[in-house]
Design an enzyme around this catalytic site. Structure first.
Site, PDB file in Angstrom:
ATOM      1  N   HIS A 143      -6.372  -7.132  12.860  1.00 29.97           N
ATOM      2  CA  HIS A 143      -5.132  -6.375  12.979  1.00 29.97           C
ATOM      3  C   HIS A 143      -4.873  -6.033  14.442  1.00 29.97           C
ATOM      4  O   HIS A 143      -5.795  -5.645  15.169  1.00 29.97           O
ATOM      5  CB  HIS A 143      -5.232  -5.089  12.157  1.00 29.97           C
TER       6      HIS A 143
ATOM      7  N   ASP B 272      11.622  23.730  -0.265  1.00 32.06           N
ATOM      8  CA  ASP B 272      12.456  23.114  -1.308  1.00 32.06           C
ATOM      9  C   ASP B 272      13.910  22.924  -0.912  1.00 32.06           C
ATOM     10  O   ASP B 272      14.688  22.429  -1.723  1.00 32.06           O
ATOM     11  CB  ASP B 272      12.432  23.985  -2.573  1.00 32.06           C
TER      12      ASP B 272
ATOM     13  N   LYS C 120       0.842  -1.202   0.000  1.00 31.00           N
ATOM     14  CA  LYS C 120       0.000   0.000   0.000  1.00 31.00           C
ATOM     15  C   LYS C 120       0.880   1.256   0.000  1.00 31.00           C
ATOM     16  O   LYS C 120       2.083   1.192   0.253  1.00 31.00           O
ATOM     17  CB  LYS C 120      -0.915  -0.004   1.221  1.00 31.00           C
TER      18      LYS C 120
ATOM     19  N   ARG D 187     -10.765   0.129  15.071  1.00 28.96           N
ATOM     20  CA  ARG D 187     -10.623   0.857  13.811  1.00 28.96           C
ATOM     21  C   ARG D 187     -11.557   0.203  12.799  1.00 28.96           C
ATOM     22  O   ARG D 187     -12.756   0.131  13.016  1.00 28.96           O
ATOM     23  CB  ARG D 187      -9.149   0.847  13.373  1.00 28.96           C
TER      24      ARG D 187
ATOM     25  N   TYR E 106      14.795  30.452   7.704  1.00 29.84           N
ATOM     26  CA  TYR E 106      13.675  31.208   8.254  1.00 29.84           C
ATOM     27  C   TYR E 106      13.673  31.229   9.784  1.00 29.84           C
ATOM     28  O   TYR E 106      13.899  30.202  10.430  1.00 29.84           O
ATOM     29  CB  TYR E 106      12.358  30.597   7.779  1.00 29.84           C
TER      30      TYR E 106
ATOM     31  N   ARG F  33       1.226 -11.075   7.243  1.00 27.58           N
ATOM     32  CA  ARG F  33       0.925  -9.901   6.433  1.00 27.58           C
ATOM     33  C   ARG F  33       1.958  -8.794   6.693  1.00 27.58           C
ATOM     34  O   ARG F  33       1.624  -7.718   7.199  1.00 27.58           O
ATOM     35  CB  ARG F  33      -0.494  -9.443   6.790  1.00 27.58           C
TER      36      ARG F  33
ATOM     37  N   CYS G 250      12.787  24.136   4.785  1.00 27.60           N
ATOM     38  CA  CYS G 250      11.926  24.964   3.944  1.00 27.60           C
ATOM     39  C   CYS G 250      11.192  24.078   2.929  1.00 27.60           C
ATOM     40  O   CYS G 250      11.370  22.865   2.914  1.00 27.60           O
ATOM     41  CB  CYS G 250      12.757  26.021   3.231  1.00 27.60           C
TER      42      CYS G 250
END
Length: 402
Positions: free
Chosen positions: A190, A341, A60, A158, A292, A246, A339
């Site tokens: 699970h 990038d 997944k 869940r 920053y 699993r 930041c």
């Protein structure tokens, strides 16, 4: 229509770009090498540890950021007999790309095109009464039995059915199977605390699962595949293996129980190695605020290296002043704010680094490089998150013999 025929409107899923085999990394800001041989070897080792149980490899989330289709083939080559993805769209994409192994998928909303899923020969999960009813309706549409695994909630709180809903579903599933509408191939659940093997909920959930299996048999169901163990349970709790295990994160060479041992402790090796290139190296005086908000200030004359990756690439912003990297075999920490990038390294006054030199962000424990687990420990998360969040701007390579 033949069930193996892909639906003509199979959805696509976003994946990172893939570099051609043998492609040069010259001119690339960053890239991720994915060692498919490691994935196959990890699956083989997990299969060995699973004993008589088969392996369902969880791929997944674009195979935890490693690439859905290449990893699917590598896992099968390593001995996985089943694959698993959460989202129905990913399962359909895998089929459309030529993955032929059995695939279980379990997340879809009411109204999803389940007939398309059945025509693609996918195994569907039913974890609620509405899901069982919609799968049955889709099976009647296609004219072939739907292969399903019933999802039961044994205490995770869940997904999955429990209590009165589960009791009714077992009866309905047995009736629909007798009518030839469903093939109830499996039942699964699970763990909530498999990464803490001594937690009392582990034994409690196994006891609930055993009781559910007994209830299923009384209802007339005899599923061929019972599965409960994720990576952590596979490695630490053999009594939970049942017919199939699993594993997810462990097939990528990451430990699900790092407090017990890292990859090498379990005979695994990391499949992902993320590398960037410095795009700037410059001298900097003592007392200079960096990035920053000046969260970091240099304490001496030094050299700064600019790494062209940031939170748009999946680097956690809260790794500011924390995230580990390596240049020329020396370990550094992000200097200042991560930041969008880019981020900065304080390389020290004696660093020989130059623009274009490689920076290792994620490597292998055995090679002494920063690892996904190191990043996770630095920012208080899990290694799963570190690799899965690596963004599509970072191209993947699949080198032979990586």
């Amino acid at each position: 229509m033949d069930r193996s025929t892909p639906h003509p409107q199979t959805p696509t899923v976003a994946t990172a770009s893939v570099l051609p085999e043998g492609a040069s990394t010259v001119g690339l800001s960053a890239w991720a090498d994915i060692d498919l041989g490691a994935i196959s070897a990890n699956v083989a080792e997990l299969s060995r540890r699973a004993g008589d149980a088969d392996v369902m490899a969880v791929i997944k989330g674009d195979a935890y950021g490693h690439g859905l289709v290449p990893v699917a083939h590598a896992a099968v080559a390593g001995g996985a007999t089943y694959l698993a993805v959460a989202q129905l769209t990913e399962a359909l994409a895998a089929r459309a790309a030529g993955v032929t192994a059995p695939i279980l998928t379990w997340l879809f909303p009411p109204g999803a095109d389940l007939a398309a899923a059945l025509r693609a020969d996918l195994t569907l999960s039913a974890g609620a009464p509405w899901a069982l009813a919609e799968i049955a309706a889709a099976a009647r549409t296609t004219g072939s039995p739907a292969r399903i695994h019933l999802k039961v909630d044994t205490g995770l709180g869940r997904g999955g059915a429990w209590r009165e809903d589960l009791a009714a579903m077992l009866v309905d599933a047995a009736r629909l199977q007798a009518e030839g509408v469903l093939d109830v191939e499996g039942i699964f659940s699970h763990f909530a605390y498999a990464d803490a093997p001594g937690h009392p909920s582990v034994r409690a959930q196994q006891e609930v699962f055993a009781a559910v299996l007994a209830d299923a048999e009384r209802a007339g169901l005899r599923p061929r595949i019972r599965h409960l163990a994720n990576s952590a349970a596979l490695l630490t709790n053999p009594s939970s293996h049942y017919d199939m295990v699993r594993p997810g994160v462990s097939i990528y060479g990451l430990s699900p129980v790092p407090d017990i041992g890292g990859p090498t402790h379990f005979g695994l090796r990391e499949a992902m190695r993320v590398t960037a290139r410095l795009i700037s190296v410059k001298d900097c005086p003592a007392g200079q605020g960096i990035s920053y908000a000046h969260l970091y200030t240099t304490t001496q004359d030094t050299r700064l290296g600019l790494v062209p990756l940031g939170y748009a690439d999946g680097i956690p912003r809260h790794a500011s002043n924390l995230g580990p990297m390596q240049v020329h075999g020396r370990r550094y920490t992000v200097a200042g704010r991560v930041c969008m990038d880019q981020m900065v390294l304080d390389l020290g006054a004696d660093s020989p680094a130059r623009a274009g030199d490689e920076v290792v962000l994620i490597g292998r424990e055995a090679d002494g490089e920063p690892t996904a687990q190191d990043w996770a420990a630095a920012i208080g998360t899990i290694n799963y998150e570190i690799v899965t969040r690596l963004g599509p701007r970072v191209p993947r390579r699949y080198p032979e013999g990586a």
